[in-house]
Design a protein around this motif. Structure first.
Motif, PDB file in Angstrom:
ATOM      1  N   ALA A  64      50.429 -13.846  42.603  1.00 32.87           N
ATOM      2  CA  ALA A  64      49.344 -14.453  43.375  1.00 32.87           C
ATOM      3  C   ALA A  64      48.227 -13.448  43.623  1.00 32.87           C
ATOM      4  O   ALA A  64      47.044 -13.778  43.511  1.00 32.87           O
ATOM      5  CB  ALA A  64      49.879 -14.986  44.695  1.00 32.87           C
ATOM      6  N   LEU A  65      48.588 -12.214  43.950  1.00 27.54           N
ATOM      7  CA  LEU A  65      47.563 -11.183  44.161  1.00 27.54           C
ATOM      8  C   LEU A  65      46.818 -10.868  42.869  1.00 27.54           C
ATOM      9  O   LEU A  65      45.606 -10.685  42.873  1.00 27.54           O
ATOM     10  CB  LEU A  65      48.186  -9.913  44.731  1.00 27.54           C
ATOM     11  CG  LEU A  65      48.519  -9.965  46.206  1.00 27.54           C
ATOM     12  CD1 LEU A  65      49.231  -8.692  46.623  1.00 27.54           C
ATOM     13  CD2 LEU A  65      47.273 -10.150  47.031  1.00 27.54           C
ATOM     14  N   THR A  66      47.535 -10.795  41.762  1.00 29.05           N
ATOM     15  CA  THR A  66      46.887 -10.509  40.480  1.00 29.05           C
ATOM     16  C   THR A  66      45.910 -11.613  40.118  1.00 29.05           C
ATOM     17  O   THR A  66      44.791 -11.340  39.663  1.00 29.05           O
ATOM     18  CB  THR A  66      47.945 -10.356  39.367  1.00 29.05           C
ATOM     19  OG1 THR A  66      48.847  -9.324  39.755  1.00 29.05           O
ATOM     20  CG2 THR A  66      47.311 -10.012  38.048  1.00 29.05           C
ATOM     21  N   LEU A  67      46.326 -12.869  40.326  1.00 28.25           N
ATOM     22  CA  LEU A  67      45.421 -13.979  40.029  1.00 28.25           C
ATOM     23  C   LEU A  67      44.206 -13.960  40.944  1.00 28.25           C
ATOM     24  O   LEU A  67      43.090 -14.271  40.530  1.00 28.25           O
ATOM     25  CB  LEU A  67      46.157 -15.312  40.160  1.00 28.25           C
ATOM     26  CG  LEU A  67      47.226 -15.577  39.097  1.00 28.25           C
ATOM     27  CD1 LEU A  67      47.969 -16.855  39.408  1.00 28.25           C
ATOM     28  CD2 LEU A  67      46.602 -15.624  37.713  1.00 28.25           C
ATOM     29  N   ALA A 118      55.745 -15.339  50.436  1.00 27.96           N
ATOM     30  CA  ALA A 118      55.007 -15.965  49.333  1.00 27.96           C
ATOM     31  C   ALA A 118      53.803 -16.748  49.855  1.00 27.96           C
ATOM     32  O   ALA A 118      52.720 -16.718  49.249  1.00 27.96           O
ATOM     33  CB  ALA A 118      55.930 -16.875  48.530  1.00 27.96           C
ATOM     34  N   LEU A 119      53.965 -17.424  50.972  1.00 28.22           N
ATOM     35  CA  LEU A 119      52.861 -18.176  51.560  1.00 28.22           C
ATOM     36  C   LEU A 119      51.752 -17.243  52.032  1.00 28.22           C
ATOM     37  O   LEU A 119      50.565 -17.517  51.814  1.00 28.22           O
ATOM     38  CB  LEU A 119      53.365 -19.032  52.729  1.00 28.22           C
ATOM     39  CG  LEU A 119      52.313 -19.871  53.446  1.00 28.22           C
ATOM     40  CD1 LEU A 119      51.713 -20.901  52.491  1.00 28.22           C
ATOM     41  CD2 LEU A 119      52.919 -20.545  54.656  1.00 28.22           C
ATOM     42  N   ALA A 120      52.125 -16.127  52.650  1.00 28.04           N
ATOM     43  CA  ALA A 120      51.120 -15.161  53.100  1.00 28.04           C
ATOM     44  C   ALA A 120      50.364 -14.579  51.907  1.00 28.04           C
ATOM     45  O   ALA A 120      49.140 -14.415  51.954  1.00 28.04           O
ATOM     46  CB  ALA A 120      51.776 -14.052  53.919  1.00 28.04           C
ATOM     47  N   ALA A 121      51.086 -14.285  50.824  1.00 27.48           N
ATOM     48  CA  ALA A 121      50.433 -13.749  49.621  1.00 27.48           C
ATOM     49  C   ALA A 121      49.519 -14.795  48.996  1.00 27.48           C
ATOM     50  O   ALA A 121      48.399 -14.477  48.568  1.00 27.48           O
ATOM     51  CB  ALA A 121      51.486 -13.290  48.620  1.00 27.48           C
ATOM     52  N   ALA A 122      49.972 -16.036  48.942  1.00 27.95           N
ATOM     53  CA  ALA A 122      49.147 -17.094  48.357  1.00 27.95           C
ATOM     54  C   ALA A 122      47.909 -17.346  49.213  1.00 27.95           C
ATOM     55  O   ALA A 122      46.814 -17.565  48.674  1.00 27.95           O
ATOM     56  CB  ALA A 122      49.965 -18.371  48.220  1.00 27.95           C
ATOM     57  N   ASP A 123      48.069 -17.303  50.529  1.00 29.50           N
ATOM     58  CA  ASP A 123      46.930 -17.490  51.419  1.00 29.50           C
ATOM     59  C   ASP A 123      45.916 -16.377  51.238  1.00 29.50           C
ATOM     60  O   ASP A 123      44.703 -16.621  51.160  1.00 29.50           O
ATOM     61  CB  ASP A 123      47.415 -17.553  52.873  1.00 29.50           C
ATOM     62  CG  ASP A 123      46.296 -17.886  53.832  1.00 29.50           C
ATOM     63  OD1 ASP A 123      45.501 -18.794  53.525  1.00 29.50           O
ATOM     64  OD2 ASP A 123      46.227 -17.241  54.900  1.00 29.50           O
ATOM     65  N   LEU A 124      46.402 -15.142  51.151  1.00 30.66           N
ATOM     66  CA  LEU A 124      45.511 -14.014  50.918  1.00 30.66           C
ATOM     67  C   LEU A 124      44.832 -14.123  49.555  1.00 30.66           C
ATOM     68  O   LEU A 124      43.628 -13.875  49.422  1.00 30.66           O
ATOM     69  CB  LEU A 124      46.280 -12.697  51.022  1.00 30.66           C
ATOM     70  CG  LEU A 124      45.482 -11.425  50.812  1.00 30.66           C
ATOM     71  CD1 LEU A 124      44.405 -11.284  51.886  1.00 30.66           C
ATOM     72  CD2 LEU A 124      46.397 -10.217  50.820  1.00 30.66           C
ATOM     73  N   ALA A 125      45.609 -14.527  48.553  1.00 34.40           N
ATOM     74  CA  ALA A 125      45.044 -14.681  47.214  1.00 34.40           C
ATOM     75  C   ALA A 125      43.963 -15.749  47.191  1.00 34.40           C
ATOM     76  O   ALA A 125      42.907 -15.574  46.568  1.00 34.40           O
ATOM     77  CB  ALA A 125      46.152 -15.027  46.218  1.00 34.40           C
TER      78      ALA A 125
END
Length: 130
Positions: free
Chosen positions: A8-11, A112-119
């Motif tokens: 998610a961060l890479t995307l 995973a939700l926190a990473a997706a939200d940040l992404a």
């Protein structure tokens, strides 16, 4: 779950034409407070799950009494030492372990939700900047 967060961060860091932001920027985002907090919650859930389902600690109790015993011509002392092992009810240990595993899965989903939200936030900001 860490691979999902990294993906998610890479995307999110992929800019125009698939260019990825500098590694310092990626490291800064990976160390974001929201992600760090989610990682700490995951580590705490894993630590708690490690002790779930174990037997409780032994309990040691000591008592002493001193009684006046006129028939024996003085005092009589009595001591008692008790060692107990509390045992769980049937299937309680298995349910505790299952609860610990569920808490880990919940913490992983939170990460995973926190990473997706940040992404999503970073992706939105990057699209507005271009």
């Amino acid at each position: 779950m860490r691979s999902r967060a990294a993906l998610a961060l890479t995307l999110a860091l992929a800019g125009p034409a698939g260019a990825v932001a500098p590694p310092e920027f990626a490291a800064t985002l990976a160390g974001a407070p929201a992600l760090a907090a989610a990682r700490h919650r995951l580590e705490a859930a894993q630590a708690r799950a490690g002790v779930r389902g174990r037997l409780a600690d032994l309990e040691l109790e000591a008592r002493g009494t001193s009684l006046r015993d006129p028939g024996a011509g003085g005092r009589r002392e009595a001591y008692e030492l008790t060692l107990r092992q509390p045992l769980p009810r049937p299937r309680e240990r298995a349910s505790d372990r299952a609860l610990g595993a569920t808490a880990i899965r919940l913490a992983e989903a939170d990460l995973a939700l926190a990473a997706a939200d940040l992404a999503a936030t970073v992706a939105g900001l990057l699209s507005e900047a271009t």
